[in-house]
Design an enzyme around this catalytic site. Structure first.
Site, PDB file in Angstrom:
ATOM      1  N   SER A 136      -8.662   6.198  -1.941  1.00 20.45           N
ATOM      2  CA  SER A 136      -7.376   5.871  -2.604  1.00 20.45           C
ATOM      3  C   SER A 136      -7.436   4.558  -2.972  1.00 20.45           C
ATOM      4  O   SER A 136      -7.397   3.658  -2.153  1.00 20.45           O
ATOM      5  CB  SER A 136      -6.356   6.474  -1.840  1.00 20.45           C
ATOM      6  OG  SER A 136      -5.049   6.339  -2.200  1.00 20.45           O
ATOM      7  N   LYS A 162      -9.569   7.802  -6.300  1.00 19.06           N
ATOM      8  CA  LYS A 162      -8.030   8.071  -6.624  1.00 19.06           C
ATOM      9  C   LYS A 162      -7.533   6.997  -7.031  1.00 19.06           C
ATOM     10  O   LYS A 162      -7.705   5.787  -6.235  1.00 19.06           O
ATOM     11  CB  LYS A 162      -7.152   8.967  -5.484  1.00 19.06           C
ATOM     12  CG  LYS A 162      -5.931   8.888  -5.476  1.00 19.06           C
ATOM     13  CD  LYS A 162      -5.202   9.733  -4.304  1.00 19.06           C
ATOM     14  CE  LYS A 162      -4.093   9.284  -3.591  1.00 19.06           C
ATOM     15  NZ  LYS A 162      -3.869  10.178  -2.422  1.00 19.06           N
ATOM     16  N   LYS A 164      -3.671   4.936  -7.625  1.00 17.87           N
ATOM     17  CA  LYS A 164      -2.229   5.093  -7.651  1.00 17.87           C
ATOM     18  C   LYS A 164      -1.954   5.002  -9.191  1.00 17.87           C
ATOM     19  O   LYS A 164      -2.353   3.976  -9.633  1.00 17.87           O
ATOM     20  CB  LYS A 164      -1.579   4.096  -6.699  1.00 17.87           C
ATOM     21  CG  LYS A 164      -1.923   4.363  -5.238  1.00 17.87           C
ATOM     22  CD  LYS A 164      -1.395   5.877  -4.762  1.00 17.87           C
ATOM     23  CE  LYS A 164      -1.572   6.017  -3.342  1.00 17.87           C
ATOM     24  NZ  LYS A 164      -0.903   7.208  -3.097  1.00 17.87           N
ATOM     25  N   ASP A 189      -2.468   9.394  -8.510  1.00 19.69           N
ATOM     26  CA  ASP A 189      -1.476   9.731  -7.533  1.00 19.69           C
ATOM     27  C   ASP A 189      -0.223   9.053  -7.815  1.00 19.69           C
ATOM     28  O   ASP A 189      -0.266   7.807  -7.606  1.00 19.69           O
ATOM     29  CB  ASP A 189      -1.828   9.652  -6.089  1.00 19.69           C
ATOM     30  CG  ASP A 189      -1.086  10.001  -4.918  1.00 19.69           C
ATOM     31  OD1 ASP A 189       0.254  10.404  -5.283  1.00 19.69           O
ATOM     32  OD2 ASP A 189      -1.139   9.847  -3.845  1.00 19.69           O
ATOM     33  N   GLU A 214      -1.674  13.854  -8.418  1.00 20.71           N
ATOM     34  CA  GLU A 214      -1.018  14.071  -7.419  1.00 20.71           C
ATOM     35  C   GLU A 214       0.335  13.921  -7.342  1.00 20.71           C
ATOM     36  O   GLU A 214       0.671  12.759  -8.095  1.00 20.71           O
ATOM     37  CB  GLU A 214      -1.947  13.348  -6.287  1.00 20.71           C
ATOM     38  CG  GLU A 214      -1.299  13.484  -4.898  1.00 20.71           C
ATOM     39  CD  GLU A 214      -2.242  12.834  -3.715  1.00 20.71           C
ATOM     40  OE1 GLU A 214      -3.325  12.437  -3.956  1.00 20.71           O
ATOM     41  OE2 GLU A 214      -1.472  12.601  -2.643  1.00 20.71           O
ATOM     42  N   ASP A 239       1.697  16.794  -2.593  1.00 23.84           N
ATOM     43  CA  ASP A 239       1.555  16.076  -1.291  1.00 23.84           C
ATOM     44  C   ASP A 239       2.880  16.156  -0.762  1.00 23.84           C
ATOM     45  O   ASP A 239       3.053  17.007   0.202  1.00 23.84           O
ATOM     46  CB  ASP A 239       1.123  14.481  -1.746  1.00 23.84           C
ATOM     47  CG  ASP A 239       1.127  13.551  -0.385  1.00 23.84           C
ATOM     48  OD1 ASP A 239       1.444  14.089   0.708  1.00 23.84           O
ATOM     49  OD2 ASP A 239       0.513  12.639  -0.727  1.00 23.84           O
ATOM     50  N   LYS A 263      -2.007  16.728   4.949  1.00 21.15           N
ATOM     51  CA  LYS A 263      -1.926  15.601   5.833  1.00 21.15           C
ATOM     52  C   LYS A 263      -1.424  15.991   7.240  1.00 21.15           C
ATOM     53  O   LYS A 263      -0.241  16.777   7.491  1.00 21.15           O
ATOM     54  CB  LYS A 263      -1.019  14.496   5.228  1.00 21.15           C
ATOM     55  CG  LYS A 263      -1.426  13.786   3.974  1.00 21.15           C
ATOM     56  CD  LYS A 263      -0.680  12.729   3.928  1.00 21.15           C
ATOM     57  CE  LYS A 263      -0.979  11.995   2.384  1.00 21.15           C
ATOM     58  NZ  LYS A 263      -0.085  11.119   1.789  1.00 21.15           N
ATOM     59  N   GLY A 291      -4.639  10.789   3.475  1.00 17.85           N
ATOM     60  CA  GLY A 291      -4.667   9.749   4.462  1.00 17.85           C
ATOM     61  C   GLY A 291      -3.323   8.960   4.300  1.00 17.85           C
ATOM     62  O   GLY A 291      -2.498   9.033   3.388  1.00 17.85           O
TER      63      GLY A 291
HETATM   64  O1  OSB Z   1       0.373   9.398  -1.152  1.00 20.31           O
HETATM   65  O2  OSB Z   1      -1.712  10.014  -0.292  1.00 20.31           O
HETATM   66  C1  OSB Z   1      -0.585   9.246  -0.342  1.00 20.31           C
HETATM   67  C2  OSB Z   1      -1.091   6.046   1.690  1.00 20.31           C
HETATM   68  C3  OSB Z   1       0.198   5.953   2.159  1.00 20.31           C
HETATM   69  C4  OSB Z   1       1.184   6.729   1.757  1.00 20.31           C
HETATM   70  C5  OSB Z   1       0.882   7.796   0.903  1.00 20.31           C
HETATM   71  C6  OSB Z   1      -0.552   8.048   0.612  1.00 20.31           C
HETATM   72  C7  OSB Z   1      -1.402   7.101   0.797  1.00 20.31           C
HETATM   73  C8  OSB Z   1      -2.650   6.995   0.465  1.00 20.31           C
HETATM   74  C9  OSB Z   1      -3.624   6.380   1.022  1.00 20.31           C
HETATM   75  O3  OSB Z   1      -2.924   7.459  -0.967  1.00 20.31           O
HETATM   76  C10 OSB Z   1      -4.791   7.263   1.601  1.00 20.31           C
HETATM   77  C11 OSB Z   1      -5.645   6.197   2.689  1.00 20.31           C
HETATM   78  O4  OSB Z   1      -6.572   5.530   2.205  1.00 20.31           O
HETATM   79  O5  OSB Z   1      -5.254   6.531   3.746  1.00 20.31           O
HETATM   80 MG    MG Z   2      -0.157  11.296  -2.557  1.00 19.42          MG
END
Ligand code: OSB
Ligand code: MG
Length: 369
Positions: A136, A162, A164, A189, A214, A239, A263, A291
């Site tokens: 991510s 992925k 953001k 995402d 996402e 999510d 998660k 994550g």
């Molecule tokens: O939306 O998946 C998410 C990190 C913090 C809060 C929300 C998210 C995320 C990530 C990071 O996308 C995933 C990772 O590398 O741990």
């Molecule tokens: Mg997410």
């Protein structure tokens, strides 16, 4: 199982690189580690995965600390329960606070697996010891910086990228990534950065053949997502709003999305993850492990749960070195050149917890017994 004490330690760990989502930028994590101990002196470790502020969910470091200390830990300490799975029931009276609960519950699973001398992934019912990994990548200061990051991760072998996205960092950015990296497995995402008013913009992303989009809409929404999913080709992955097996069932019934990012923290621990995995598997909905910028302990739990049959897509579970100069577990989590992690054979989480590193990074401690 009977837990004699629950010890909380807050550690502060600077990230190797800041992480930016549509709700903000993080430079340093404030993580609560949970150590449970039973009457025989056996221990288990868990991690509370909430953020430093209530931007992703309503839980955050300080709220989780006081909730565990004053409410949840007293519900668990000295109680006789059949197994780790039943620890959730001890805390059921308290509504919400799932990340706080998950810190305790996952620690109990680690303890139980260690006492039985089995790896946690097997104890959870895992079937594939090797898991596929994605990364991510947060919003960057420039598109060039994003390209550099993607180049590194694709080169390292990660199976899926992925990025953001937000209304200021979407169409043109994705277009540039597609142009540079061709048909890699790519997804976006949004962390709830859009509303149904943005439907034309979101539909325009269909041309990029994203593996999934996402959480485009509200953090607590599964109704508008169903409306959106009916209007776009790109599969929606949920999510934030999926916090329980019932939420998953309802989202599937409503057709709010086609994939779920699962998660541990968001749903309250391994037992709840297992129930959601089962619901989704039976409905033909793929899940993958999300994550929360975890330290090695939360990461080890993510690896273990990712071995369950229904986790069929690469997760956001990646190497320690992407986050930390030095992790708090030994060995650090490493990813093969094929973009996979193999769950360890040792008992419990299968990684040594580095008490020295925790000590160095610790800012406060509390023991409930
Ligand atoms: O939306 O998946 C998410 C990190 C913090 C809060 C929300 C998210 C995320 C990530 C990071 O996308 C995933 C990772 O590398 O741990
Ligand atoms: Mg997410």
């Amino acid at each position: 199982m009977k837990i004699r004490s629950i010890e909380l330690t807050e550690i502060n760990l600077p990230l190797v690189h800041f992480f930016e989502t549509s709700f903000g930028r993080t430079h340093e994590r404030r993580i609560i580690l949970v150590r449970v101990e039973d009457a025989d002196g056996a221990e288990g470790w868990g991690e509370v995965t909430c953020g430093e502020s209530p931007g992703y969910s309503d839980e955050w470091t300080d709220s989780a600390w006081v909730t565990i200390e004053k409410i949840l830990a007293p519900m668990v300490v000295s109680k006789d329960v059949e197994n780790a799975s039943a620890v959730w029931d001890l805390m059921r009276w308290a509504r919400g606070h799932r990340m706080a609960k998950s810190g305790i519950e996952t620690a109990c699973w680690d303890l139980e697996a260690k006492k039985r001398g089995v790896p946690l992934w097997r104890h959870l019912g895992g079937v594939h010891q090797t898991i596929e990994c994605g990364v991510s990548i947060g919003i960057q200061d420039s598109v060039e910086q994003l390209m550099d990051k993607i180049r590194v991760e694709v080169g390292a072998g990660y199976k899926r990228i992925k990025i953001k996205i937000s209304p200021r960092w979407d169409f043109d950015v994705i277009k540039a990534v597609r142009k540079e990296f061709g048909d890699i497995l790519l997804m976006g995402d949004a962390n709830s950065a859009y509303t149904l008013a943005d439907i034309d913009k979101l539909r325009s992303l269909d041309e990029f053949n994203l593996m999934m989009l996402e959480q485009p809409l509200g953090y607590d929404d599964i109704v508008d997502h169903a409306k959106l999913q009916a209007e776009i080709k790109t599969p929606i992955c949920l999510d934030e709003p999926i916090k329980s097996p019932d939420d998953a069932r309802k989202a599937i019934e409503l057709k709010s999305g086609k994939i779920i990012n699962l998660k541990n923290g968001r749903v309250g621990g391994h037992t709840q993850s297992k129930l959601i995995e089962q619901t989704c598997r039976e409905a033909g909905i793929p899940v993958w492990c999300g994550g929360m910028l975890e330290s090695g302990i939360g990461r080890a739990h993510n690896i273990a749960i990712s071995t369950l049959a229904g986790y069929t897509m690469p997760g956001d579970v990646s190497a320690s070195k992407r986050y930390w100069h030095e992790d708090i577990i030994e060995p650090a989590v490493e990813v093969s050149s094929e973009g996979t992690i193999t769950a360890p054979d040792g008992a419990g989480i299968g990684f040594e917890v580095r008490r020295d590193r925790i000590e160095q990074a610790s800012v406060r401690r509390s023991k409930i017994n």
